[in-house]
Design a protein around this motif. Sequence first.
Motif, PDB file in Angstrom:
ATOM      1  N   GLU A  86       0.809  -1.213   0.000  1.00  0.00           N
ATOM      2  CA  GLU A  86       0.000   0.000   0.000  1.00  0.00           C
ATOM      3  C   GLU A  86       0.847   1.269   0.000  1.00  0.00           C
ATOM      4  O   GLU A  86       0.301   2.380  -0.066  1.00  0.00           O
ATOM      5  N   HIS A  87       2.145   1.129   0.073  1.00  0.00           N
ATOM      6  CA  HIS A  87       3.020   2.302   0.087  1.00  0.00           C
ATOM      7  C   HIS A  87       2.900   3.059  -1.229  1.00  0.00           C
ATOM      8  O   HIS A  87       2.747   2.466  -2.301  1.00  0.00           O
ATOM      9  N   ARG A  88       2.996   4.376  -1.157  1.00  0.00           N
ATOM     10  CA  ARG A  88       2.813   5.215  -2.348  1.00  0.00           C
ATOM     11  C   ARG A  88       3.817   4.878  -3.450  1.00  0.00           C
ATOM     12  O   ARG A  88       3.511   5.009  -4.638  1.00  0.00           O
ATOM     13  N   VAL A  89       5.017   4.445  -3.070  1.00  0.00           N
ATOM     14  CA  VAL A  89       6.022   4.096  -4.074  1.00  0.00           C
ATOM     15  C   VAL A  89       5.560   2.912  -4.901  1.00  0.00           C
ATOM     16  O   VAL A  89       5.678   2.897  -6.133  1.00  0.00           O
ATOM     17  N   ASN A  90       5.008   1.896  -4.243  1.00  0.00           N
ATOM     18  CA  ASN A  90       4.550   0.704  -4.962  1.00  0.00           C
ATOM     19  C   ASN A  90       3.317   0.961  -5.813  1.00  0.00           C
ATOM     20  O   ASN A  90       3.005   0.175  -6.710  1.00  0.00           O
ATOM     21  N   LYS A  91       2.619   2.052  -5.531  1.00  0.00           N
ATOM     22  CA  LYS A  91       1.432   2.396  -6.316  1.00  0.00           C
ATOM     23  C   LYS A  91       1.754   3.371  -7.453  1.00  0.00           C
ATOM     24  O   LYS A  91       0.875   3.692  -8.255  1.00  0.00           O
ATOM     25  N   SER A  92       3.005   3.807  -7.520  1.00  0.00           N
ATOM     26  CA  SER A  92       3.387   4.766  -8.562  1.00  0.00           C
ATOM     27  C   SER A  92       3.429   4.094  -9.930  1.00  0.00           C
ATOM     28  O   SER A  92       3.650   2.881 -10.047  1.00  0.00           O
ATOM     29  N   ARG A  93       3.222   4.876 -10.969  1.00  0.00           N
ATOM     30  CA  ARG A  93       3.260   4.364 -12.342  1.00  0.00           C
ATOM     31  C   ARG A  93       4.645   3.793 -12.661  1.00  0.00           C
ATOM     32  O   ARG A  93       4.769   2.787 -13.381  1.00  0.00           O
ATOM     33  N   TYR A  94       5.653   4.431 -12.111  1.00  0.00           N
ATOM     34  CA  TYR A  94       7.036   4.006 -12.354  1.00  0.00           C
ATOM     35  C   TYR A  94       7.244   2.557 -11.929  1.00  0.00           C
ATOM     36  O   TYR A  94       7.894   1.775 -12.632  1.00  0.00           O
ATOM     37  N   VAL A  95       6.687   2.167 -10.785  1.00  0.00           N
ATOM     38  CA  VAL A  95       6.871   0.807 -10.276  1.00  0.00           C
ATOM     39  C   VAL A  95       5.912  -0.172 -10.933  1.00  0.00           C
ATOM     40  O   VAL A  95       6.297  -1.292 -11.287  1.00  0.00           O
ATOM     41  N   THR A  96       4.666   0.214 -11.117  1.00  0.00           N
ATOM     42  CA  THR A  96       3.692  -0.714 -11.707  1.00  0.00           C
ATOM     43  C   THR A  96       4.036  -1.062 -13.151  1.00  0.00           C
ATOM     44  O   THR A  96       3.666  -2.128 -13.642  1.00  0.00           O
ATOM     45  N   ASP A  97       4.777  -0.175 -13.834  1.00  0.00           N
ATOM     46  CA  ASP A  97       5.206  -0.468 -15.202  1.00  0.00           C
ATOM     47  C   ASP A  97       6.311  -1.527 -15.244  1.00  0.00           C
ATOM     48  O   ASP A  97       6.483  -2.213 -16.254  1.00  0.00           O
ATOM     49  N   ASN A  98       7.052  -1.655 -14.156  1.00  0.00           N
ATOM     50  CA  ASN A  98       8.135  -2.639 -14.069  1.00  0.00           C
ATOM     51  C   ASN A  98       8.323  -3.007 -12.604  1.00  0.00           C
ATOM     52  O   ASN A  98       8.933  -2.260 -11.839  1.00  0.00           O
ATOM     53  N   LEU A  99       7.815  -4.159 -12.202  1.00  0.00           N
ATOM     54  CA  LEU A  99       7.820  -4.545 -10.799  1.00  0.00           C
ATOM     55  C   LEU A  99       9.229  -4.779 -10.252  1.00  0.00           C
ATOM     56  O   LEU A  99       9.414  -4.829  -9.032  1.00  0.00           O
ATOM     57  N   MET A 100      10.209  -4.937 -11.119  1.00  0.00           N
ATOM     58  CA  MET A 100      11.576  -5.106 -10.631  1.00  0.00           C
ATOM     59  C   MET A 100      12.094  -3.820  -9.979  1.00  0.00           C
ATOM     60  O   MET A 100      13.064  -3.844  -9.220  1.00  0.00           O
ATOM     61  N   ARG A 101      11.431  -2.715 -10.245  1.00  0.00           N
ATOM     62  CA  ARG A 101      11.839  -1.431  -9.674  1.00  0.00           C
ATOM     63  C   ARG A 101      11.438  -1.284  -8.206  1.00  0.00           C
ATOM     64  O   ARG A 101      11.870  -0.351  -7.533  1.00  0.00           O
ATOM     65  N   LYS A 102      10.626  -2.197  -7.701  1.00  0.00           N
ATOM     66  CA  LYS A 102      10.161  -2.085  -6.316  1.00  0.00           C
ATOM     67  C   LYS A 102      11.182  -2.604  -5.316  1.00  0.00           C
ATOM     68  O   LYS A 102      11.060  -2.339  -4.113  1.00  0.00           O
ATOM     69  N   TYR A 103      12.190  -3.336  -5.771  1.00  0.00           N
ATOM     70  CA  TYR A 103      13.192  -3.880  -4.856  1.00  0.00           C
ATOM     71  C   TYR A 103      14.196  -2.791  -4.486  1.00  0.00           C
ATOM     72  O   TYR A 103      14.726  -2.093  -5.358  1.00  0.00           O
ATOM     73  N   LEU A 104      14.452  -2.671  -3.184  1.00  0.00           N
ATOM     74  CA  LEU A 104      15.211  -1.531  -2.678  1.00  0.00           C
ATOM     75  C   LEU A 104      16.337  -1.941  -1.741  1.00  0.00           C
ATOM     76  O   LEU A 104      16.187  -2.850  -0.919  1.00  0.00           O
ATOM     77  N   GLY A 105      17.463  -1.242  -1.868  1.00  0.00           N
ATOM     78  CA  GLY A 105      18.524  -1.321  -0.871  1.00  0.00           C
ATOM     79  C   GLY A 105      18.297  -0.203   0.137  1.00  0.00           C
ATOM     80  O   GLY A 105      17.767   0.855  -0.210  1.00  0.00           O
ATOM     81  N   GLN A 106      18.708  -0.422   1.368  1.00  0.00           N
ATOM     82  CA  GLN A 106      18.368   0.503   2.442  1.00  0.00           C
ATOM     83  C   GLN A 106      19.577   0.905   3.265  1.00  0.00           C
ATOM     84  O   GLN A 106      20.384   0.071   3.661  1.00  0.00           O
ATOM     85  N   ILE A 107      19.680   2.222   3.530  1.00  0.00           N
ATOM     86  CA  ILE A 107      20.709   2.772   4.412  1.00  0.00           C
ATOM     87  C   ILE A 107      20.009   3.577   5.499  1.00  0.00           C
ATOM     88  O   ILE A 107      19.252   4.502   5.195  1.00  0.00           O
ATOM     89  N   ASN A 108      20.244   3.205   6.753  1.00  0.00           N
ATOM     90  CA  ASN A 108      19.645   3.915   7.878  1.00  0.00           C
ATOM     91  C   ASN A 108      20.657   4.874   8.493  1.00  0.00           C
ATOM     92  O   ASN A 108      21.849   4.566   8.576  1.00  0.00           O
ATOM     93  N   VAL A 109      20.153   6.026   8.946  1.00  0.00           N
ATOM     94  CA  VAL A 109      21.001   7.026   9.602  1.00  0.00           C
ATOM     95  C   VAL A 109      20.464   7.252  11.013  1.00  0.00           C
ATOM     96  O   VAL A 109      19.315   7.664  11.185  1.00  0.00           O
ATOM     97  N   TYR A 110      21.300   6.956  12.010  1.00  0.00           N
ATOM     98  CA  TYR A 110      20.922   7.130  13.402  1.00  0.00           C
ATOM     99  C   TYR A 110      21.710   8.280  14.021  1.00  0.00           C
ATOM    100  O   TYR A 110      22.881   8.494  13.702  1.00  0.00           O
ATOM    101  N   ASN A 111      21.057   9.002  14.917  1.00  0.00           N
ATOM    102  CA  ASN A 111      21.704  10.097  15.637  1.00  0.00           C
ATOM    103  C   ASN A 111      21.965   9.661  17.080  1.00  0.00           C
ATOM    104  O   ASN A 111      21.036   9.391  17.835  1.00  0.00           O
ATOM    105  N   PHE A 112      23.244   9.575  17.441  1.00  0.00           N
ATOM    106  CA  PHE A 112      23.652   9.265  18.808  1.00  0.00           C
ATOM    107  C   PHE A 112      24.377  10.476  19.394  1.00  0.00           C
ATOM    108  O   PHE A 112      24.845  11.353  18.669  1.00  0.00           O
ATOM    109  N   MET A 113      24.494  10.505  20.707  1.00  0.00           N
ATOM    110  CA  MET A 113      25.384  11.450  21.367  1.00  0.00           C
ATOM    111  C   MET A 113      26.804  10.903  21.232  1.00  0.00           C
ATOM    112  O   MET A 113      27.034   9.714  21.474  1.00  0.00           O
ATOM    113  N   ALA A 114      27.735  11.745  20.845  1.00  0.00           N
ATOM    114  CA  ALA A 114      29.115  11.291  20.672  1.00  0.00           C
ATOM    115  C   ALA A 114      29.678  10.724  21.974  1.00  0.00           C
ATOM    116  O   ALA A 114      30.446   9.760  21.972  1.00  0.00           O
TER     117      ALA A 114
END
Length: 220
Positions: A86-114
Amino acid sequence: MQHIAHVLETKCCAKQETYRNLKSVFELQKEEALKVIASISGNLKKKDKDITLAVINVSENEFHVKVAGDLLVFFMHTNIITLDKEHRVNKSRYVTDNLMRKYLGQINVYNFMADSFKYNRINDPGYLISRFFVNVENHFFVEGDGQLNYMFEGLSGHPYTPADISIFIQLAISQAIDSDLVTLPFPSIRSITLQQKMEKSLALGGGQKIGFQMSYQQEL
């Protein structure tokens, strides 16, 4: 057998290519972080010897950006994921035209106190401030707090550029240093155990990043 072969030729190949793209953009983030930190340092008119700016390489999956009392942890996940259907990205025309575009690599950014790392305060919290996603065609999008939440809405209409990554790094740093540290209420730290004292836990005045913990509590 034909079905398995088809999946290997399509989905699995797309995931492998996405992972290669993920590693490339992660390396570029390191490079751009170094440039951003150098530029910030060059723009400081009043320099305090105790205010340190640095990019610290930890491993092939992790690097840190230290900006004064804040430490941003960039962590690259090794698994390729998809978002909820149901995510907006998966409902976009860009993804529905080619389902291989829905696979994603992920990088998370966390904020800690030094200081959490400096003094090994293992109970100090870190806060997720952003998630960076990239797909098989190097298109990307970002989720996060503040400007990070709307600067890169939806999958980009073009492959990422070094300029895109630089802006992402700058916004992540700005979000971290704009979020002030708030101490815990006095009644909540009126008493501590000896174990808490020995572990240098939050009960010794660690505090919380304003906006993060409070929003989390509201969700609960």
